[in-house]
Design an enzyme around this catalytic site. Sequence first.
Site, PDB file in Angstrom:
ATOM      1  N   TYR A 176     -49.054  83.026  13.950  1.00  0.00           N
ATOM      2  CA  TYR A 176     -49.428  82.917  12.537  1.00  0.00           C
ATOM      3  C   TYR A 176     -48.858  81.650  11.910  1.00  0.00           C
ATOM      4  O   TYR A 176     -49.542  80.940  11.180  1.00  0.00           O
ATOM      5  CB  TYR A 176     -48.952  84.144  11.756  1.00  0.00           C
ATOM      6  CG  TYR A 176     -49.550  84.259  10.372  1.00  0.00           C
ATOM      7  CD1 TYR A 176     -48.828  83.918   9.241  1.00  0.00           C
ATOM      8  CD2 TYR A 176     -50.862  84.684  10.188  1.00  0.00           C
ATOM      9  CE1 TYR A 176     -49.374  84.009   7.966  1.00  0.00           C
ATOM     10  CE2 TYR A 176     -51.435  84.773   8.920  1.00  0.00           C
ATOM     11  CZ  TYR A 176     -50.681  84.427   7.819  1.00  0.00           C
ATOM     12  OH  TYR A 176     -51.234  84.513   6.560  1.00  0.00           O
ATOM     13  N   TYR A 193     -52.245  91.752   4.390  1.00  0.00           N
ATOM     14  CA  TYR A 193     -53.472  92.061   5.118  1.00  0.00           C
ATOM     15  C   TYR A 193     -53.495  93.580   5.306  1.00  0.00           C
ATOM     16  O   TYR A 193     -52.523  94.132   5.815  1.00  0.00           O
ATOM     17  CB  TYR A 193     -53.467  91.413   6.498  1.00  0.00           C
ATOM     18  CG  TYR A 193     -53.529  89.908   6.544  1.00  0.00           C
ATOM     19  CD1 TYR A 193     -52.395  89.133   6.340  1.00  0.00           C
ATOM     20  CD2 TYR A 193     -54.723  89.260   6.825  1.00  0.00           C
ATOM     21  CE1 TYR A 193     -52.453  87.750   6.399  1.00  0.00           C
ATOM     22  CE2 TYR A 193     -54.804  87.871   6.889  1.00  0.00           C
ATOM     23  CZ  TYR A 193     -53.654  87.123   6.677  1.00  0.00           C
ATOM     24  OH  TYR A 193     -53.726  85.748   6.733  1.00  0.00           O
TER      25      TYR A 193
END
Length: 403
Positions: free
Chosen positions: A386, A203
């Site tokens: 996550y 990311y």
Amino acid sequence: MSRTRTQIVIVGAGPAGLLLGQLLHREGIDAVILERRSHEYVLGRIRAGVLEQGTVDVLDLAGVSARLHKEALVHEGVGIGFQGRRHRIALKQLVGKSVTVYGQTEITRDLMEARAANGAASVYEAEDVTLHDWQGTSPRVTYRKGGVTHEIACDFVAGCDGYHGVCRASVPADKCKVFEREYPFGWLGVLADVPPPWKELVYANSARGFALASLRSPTRVRCYVQCPLDDRVEDWSDTRFWDEFRRRIGEDVAAGVVSAPSIEKSIAPLRSFVVEPLRFGRLFLAGDAAHIVPPTGAKGLNLAVSDVFYLYEALRDHYRERREAPLDEYSPRCLRRIWKAERFSWWMTRQLHLFPGDAFARRMQETELEYLFESPAAQASMAENYVGLPFESAAAGAQAHVA
Ligand code: APR
Ligand code: PHB
């Protein structure tokens, strides 16, 4: 009009509806799935593919994970790119759990095959699905197929028909509360058949905006760049996409990027959305019908699976013990988990995207990312969200409900 009866009518054959159907089937609870689109259309949709351990456990419980365990990739970490450097969040090391990369399309395929093998009832291309008397004790669902109107009487209706479905839309506005946040940008996604030069997802927060390097398999990549909401896919040639992607993802990753032809390209808006409650009489909402998260936290599918697991347990315990309490507990139990996933997805979105014209917010973003990279405690917090927060046991849920 043809009239039939079942225990549960499930509206929607996305991952939520199909998985609920599979879990109920294994419990011997009858259900009919009604889907507006064709089988091929549902299977053809490109969606995400990062699974929490809890999601894999539920797919195991449903008996549909054999291919997943053969073909999926397990990632013990995830990368965050910022100011040209990449930082690895060591998920397994930090919180003892990993994520599994396996496309939502593959899960949908496995669930459809299991349902066909079970001979359980599904109606595709069911038009004008309409709910009746879900506030009372004898709900019915009608639909049209092949010019004939059909009516199914049932005990309960499971609204697994997504954000644009008929089930939530059937609930009067004064019976529910809506929480919503729209983001001033979208994600342009590209699917391409080229080996991913990255071993884990990356990311990236760059001065030109967000980018994500993901994958579907050792031969297929899925990549995204943040784009203005009014951009059109036609504005983005493959060349322009890969050039922009390279400029944002970080030099080390960019060096390995091949400008492969896209096999799918689409733009999706980013939204946070929750409706409260998730139960209205004999109607239960699950998945995207009840909530939407921006994709930055990879929570959309995982949240749909946890709703469905909780709904399966509520219906199972209701039928086994002839009690109402498990049904009453469904909505609050889901919402406790939904809001935590909404918070994490909103946090990831805020940390990783370029928000126009807010210098203070930019400083906050930079500082929060620097803190994340320096602090094992902050990394552990990100990691536990996550990989997926633990599911609440039914007993704990009942206790929380009483408390
Ligand atoms: N009648 C019958 N079916 C309908 C109707 C209707 N009126 N409206 C919508 N549907 C069907 C859609 O065609 C779709 O196949 O309901 C299904 C809903 O599936 P999804 O949108 O995939 O929602 P859900 O199963 O909750 O899955 C959530 O999908 O969008 C991703 O990120 C999201 O990963 C998450 C997952
Ligand atoms: C994807 O692989 O499509 C994907 C992965 C992670 C995200 C969003 C999408 O956060």
